[in-house]
Design a protein around this motif. Structure first.
Motif, short mmCIF file in Angstrom:
data_model
loop_
_atom_site.label_atom_id
_atom_site.label_comp_id
_atom_site.label_asym_id
_atom_site.label_seq_id
_atom_site.Cartn_x
_atom_site.Cartn_y
_atom_site.Cartn_z
N UNK A 79 0.78 -1.06 -0.09
CA UNK A 79 -0.04 0.04 -0.03
C UNK A 79 0.79 1.43 0.01
N UNK A 80 1.75 1.15 0.85
CA UNK A 80 2.73 2.48 0.74
C UNK A 80 3.41 2.62 -0.57
N UNK A 81 3.81 1.68 -1.57
CA UNK A 81 4.31 1.79 -2.64
C UNK A 81 3.41 1.54 -3.73
N UNK A 82 2.27 1.69 -3.62
CA UNK A 82 1.15 1.43 -4.48
C UNK A 82 1.32 2.31 -6.05
N UNK A 83 1.74 3.64 -5.68
CA UNK A 83 1.75 4.63 -6.57
C UNK A 83 3.18 4.28 -7.79
N UNK A 84 4.08 3.64 -7.23
CA UNK A 84 5.25 3.36 -7.72
C UNK A 84 4.90 2.10 -8.51
N UNK A 85 4.19 1.18 -8.38
CA UNK A 85 3.54 -0.24 -8.96
C UNK A 85 2.61 0.06 -9.80
N UNK A 86 1.49 0.61 -9.36
CA UNK A 86 0.30 0.48 -10.38
C UNK A 86 0.53 1.03 -11.78
N UNK A 87 0.37 0.39 -12.72
CA UNK A 87 0.36 0.96 -14.07
C UNK A 87 1.90 0.80 -14.66
#
Length: 261
Positions: A94-102
């Motif tokens: 959840x903390x790194x979701x923005x780096x991962x998603x897409x």
């Protein structure tokens, strides 16, 4: 680089979980002088990306937890012409979701037998799935050993891949016999390359603290290491059924063919 299909890239050798079947933890107790955990320099990552063939699989893990790497998002972008993936314990999803998603194609969550954090892990993954919605990455749940509540993972969007457990010291003494390919040559040896955080290149991703399987350094080129005399010798030994004479192979029971539980 004929045959190269996978590169394992050790962005970090640090980890935030203590797993019973992890050889790293055993190594910390027995040979702490070999445990130089840390992160790969970003400039080194960029240099590796420049040399990496397009469209092969780049797995952003080796012995550590990739979600701990500070510049994960920019690294994934460096390999946008490859199939990007990594294995994770999921604690920081959840903390790194923005780096991962897409920003990557597949993501594998390692679910371990008798894990006291199992329920917490499941909760984090389900929340990540809601945040991801219909975007990539596609998820794989790697169930290691006899995982309780297996059904709940089968009901999530994605693919379940079961795996047998090996001894903590190395890829040996599995809970069930491993599968040997019909050609009698380890498939990892023919298709994989592993790069540790210092830029050392190995012909296998198995835990190798003594460096028996090292074949070069990224400064000398991925192609040079892949075509090295040492690697060709190892392949010849496998062809001639002399695997038991090779350091790094003789004590390994894995043949590059994962087996399900």
């Amino acid at each position: 680089m004929n045959g190269l299909s996978f590169i394992h890239l050790e962005l970090t050798s640090r980890c935030n979980k203590n797993c019973s079947m992890c050889g790293r933890r055993k190594l910390e107790q027995a040979r702490s002088e070999l445990c130089h955990w840390g992160d790969m320099e970003y400039d080194l990552v960029r240099f590796i990306a420049y040399q990496t063939p397009r469209n092969i699989v780049v797995q952003m893990h080796n012995n550590g937890e990739p979600l701990l790497y500070p510049l994960l998002g920019p690294v994934l972008n460096q390999f946008r012409n490859n199939i990007r993936c990594f294995n994770t314990n999921g604690k920081l999803l959840l903390e790194r979701a923005d780096d991962i998603i897409g920003n990557m194609e597949t993501l594998t969550v390692s679910v371990i037998q008798d894990d006291p954090e199992g329920d917490e892990q499941y909760g984090v993954v389900t929340e990540f799935l809601r945040k991801r919605n219909t975007q990539k990455p596609h998820l794989i749940y790697r169930l290691l050993g006899n995982v309780h509540n297996k059904q709940r993972w089968l009901e999530l969007p994605g693919v379940v891949a079961t795996r047998i457990l090996h001894a903590p010291e190395a890829s040996r003494d599995y809970s069930k016999p491993t599968t040997v390919p019909e050609i009698g040559i380890c498939l990892d040896l023919l298709t994989h390359m592993a790069i540790d955080r210092f830029g050392n290149i190995s012909m296998c991703v198995r835990l190798d603290p003594e460096g028996h399987l090292r074949i070069g350094h990224v400064n000398d080129g991925l192609r040079t290491a892949w075509n090295s005399k040492k690697r060709r010798t190892y392949i010849e030994y496998h062809i001639n059924q002399k695997r038991s004479e090779l350091p790094g192979c003789r004590d390994c029971h894995f043949w590059g063919v994962p087996r399900g539980e």
